[in-house]
Design a protein around this motif. Structure first.
Motif, mmCIF file in Angstrom:
data_model
loop_
_atom_site.group_PDB
_atom_site.id
_atom_site.type_symbol
_atom_site.label_atom_id
_atom_site.label_comp_id
_atom_site.label_asym_id
_atom_site.label_seq_id
_atom_site.Cartn_x
_atom_site.Cartn_y
_atom_site.Cartn_z
ATOM 1 N N ILE A 25 -4.193 1.738 -6.761
ATOM 2 C CA ILE A 25 -5.072 2.872 -6.523
ATOM 3 C C ILE A 25 -5.847 3.119 -7.810
ATOM 4 N N ILE A 37 -8.050 8.651 -0.028
ATOM 5 C CA ILE A 37 -8.695 7.362 -0.330
ATOM 6 C C ILE A 37 -10.120 7.375 0.209
ATOM 7 N N CYS A 79 -11.741 7.661 -5.395
ATOM 8 C CA CYS A 79 -10.404 7.071 -5.266
ATOM 9 C C CYS A 79 -10.504 5.842 -4.373
ATOM 10 N N VAL A 102 0.828 -1.207 0.000
ATOM 11 C CA VAL A 102 0.000 0.000 0.000
ATOM 12 C C VAL A 102 0.864 1.260 0.000
ATOM 13 N N VAL A 134 0.519 4.125 -2.869
ATOM 14 C CA VAL A 134 0.133 5.504 -2.534
ATOM 15 C C VAL A 134 1.192 6.485 -3.049
ATOM 16 N N ALA A 187 -1.028 -3.981 -4.276
ATOM 17 C CA ALA A 187 -2.023 -2.919 -4.112
ATOM 18 C C ALA A 187 -2.115 -2.092 -5.379
ATOM 19 N N LEU A 198 -8.675 2.265 -2.895
ATOM 20 C CA LEU A 198 -7.499 1.437 -2.669
ATOM 21 C C LEU A 198 -7.893 -0.030 -2.808
ATOM 22 N N ILE A 245 -11.858 1.193 0.485
ATOM 23 C CA ILE A 245 -10.835 0.145 0.439
ATOM 24 C C ILE A 245 -11.531 -1.177 0.129
ATOM 25 N N PRO A 269 -2.790 9.308 1.926
ATOM 26 C CA PRO A 269 -3.785 8.316 2.331
ATOM 27 C C PRO A 269 -5.164 8.925 2.587
#
Length: 380
Positions: free
Chosen positions: A211, A45, A102, A31, A35, A209, A104, A48, A42
């Protein structure tokens, strides 16, 4: 009004056997890189989505707590080996329809603390009741394929040679020994005939991960041309296809239609090669090769890193490793790096359009749990 989804950033942990590490620490590695890669904080975001198969209960919440994102909507997806890309698919659709700006995506699993060899099948499923672990199921695929099309053992072994050679140049791959020869692959210990030890992926730990957000006009963001997910259909003696084939084919048909592309438009692919026969059948189901001809792609050089359509330049599951929930997100990261021209020694020459395919293993008499196919490209 819909939004054009883009991949803003990607990241992964190293892939390997890390029984001494907490599973969430692997997630934080991935992550943090994603990012940074996306160039966001963060706090930007909005949601998730976590893909995990064997993660301990509450692992997603512990990751969320460690990221300092309390109160952000978060949910967990379990779709066998396709868990990570299923989480990604949900994020893409959430952005596309304006639910979140956005998202994650995280895939994570730590297998080394649970299994010393093959995954033990669930006893209440037909496969489990028959004591049929996945190496055996894939071996049955291979035996039928060899019987139908007369494929030579050397053609199966060539997939392992190619992918393990690719993995030598992937610093995050689990297996980075000297690439074996075809003869060494075939001489390795038999696991489930005709699949030898070097034709099987390792037991792995790791995280990946991504984004996902809308089009913000930022250089380096990658266009999501298509993302398709299908669930498995009933599979029994009435099915004409080998196990797993139809799921991949259905997902591919949807993805290519959504993108307005054909298989020959794809420059590179990351596909689910948990076993050598898996890559061969997947490439046929995707339409990269006609039925019965997929086994020719590795020996001919078509799928080599310097070939017409490189397949698994990362080393694939056979070399990078296969921590189930994190596999799809690792595939995504590799394709994004390749499309940006940032894959270093692994970089392929043509890299405008990439494809990721992840198929979740079979259970309960289905032709797979789920399959995700996504097509990505460099914005024009």
């Amino acid at each position: 009004m819909t939004v054009q989804p883009m991949v803003w950033g990607v990241g992964t942990s190293a892939y390997g056997s890390f029984p001494e590490r907490r599973v969430e620490s692997l997630a934080w590695d991935a992550v943090a890189e994603a990012v940074r890669d996306a160039g966001i904080s963060p706090g930007e975001i909005d949601a998730i989505v976590v893909g995990s198969v064997f993660g301990p209960p509450g692992v997603a919440t512990r990751v969320q707590r460690g990221l300092g994102l309390p109160g952000v909507p978060m949910w967990t997806v379990e779709n066998a080996c396709a868990s990570g890309t299923s989480a990604y698919h949900e994020a893409v659709e959430a952005v596309r329809h304006g639910r979140f700006g956005c998202v994650l995506v995280l895939g994570v699993d730590q297998m080394s603390t649970l299994f010393s060899g093959a995954i033990i099948p669930e006893a209440t499923d037909p496969e489990g009741a028959a004591s049929l672990p996945l190496p055996g199921l894939y071996a049955l695929q291979a035996q039928r394929y060899v019987g139908e099309f007369g494929v030579a053992p050397e053609q199966l072994a060539a997939v392992a040679v190619k992918n393990k050679r690719n993995g030598l140049d992937n610093p995050r791959a689990q297996l980075r020994a000297v690439a074996p020869t075809v003869e060494e692959v075939l001489a390795s210990r038999m696991i489930a005939e005709p699949l030898t030890f070097l034709q099987c992926c390792p037991t792995s730990d790791g995280a990946g991960a991504a984004i996902v957000g809308g089009d913000r006009g930022r250089a380096g963001d990658v266009l999501v041309e298509a993302s398709a997910m299908v669930s498995g259909a009933l599979w029994d003696h009435r099915s004409s296809d080998v196990w797993g084939f139809a799921s991949v084919s259905r997902a591919a048909e949807k993805a290519f239609a959504q993108a307005g592309r054909r298989p020959e438009d794809v420059d590179l692919l990351e596909v689910h090669d948990a076993f050598t026969i898996g890559e061969i059948l997947t490439l046929e189901a995707l339409g990269v090769a006609p039925r019965g001809k997929g086994a020719e792609l590795a020996p001919s050089g078509h799928s080599a890193r310097d070939g017409a359509q490189p397949v698994n330049p990362s080393g694939g599951l056979l070399s990078r490793g296969h921590p189930l929930g994190a596999t799809g997100t690792a595939q995504l990261a590799e394709v994004v790096w390749q499309l940006r021209g940032l894959a270093e020694a692994r970089q392929v020459a043509r890299h405008d359009v990439g494809l990721v395919e992840t198929m979740g293993g079979g259970a309960a008499g289905m032709d797979g749990n789920a399959c995700v196919v996504t097509i990505l490209s460099v914005p024009s």
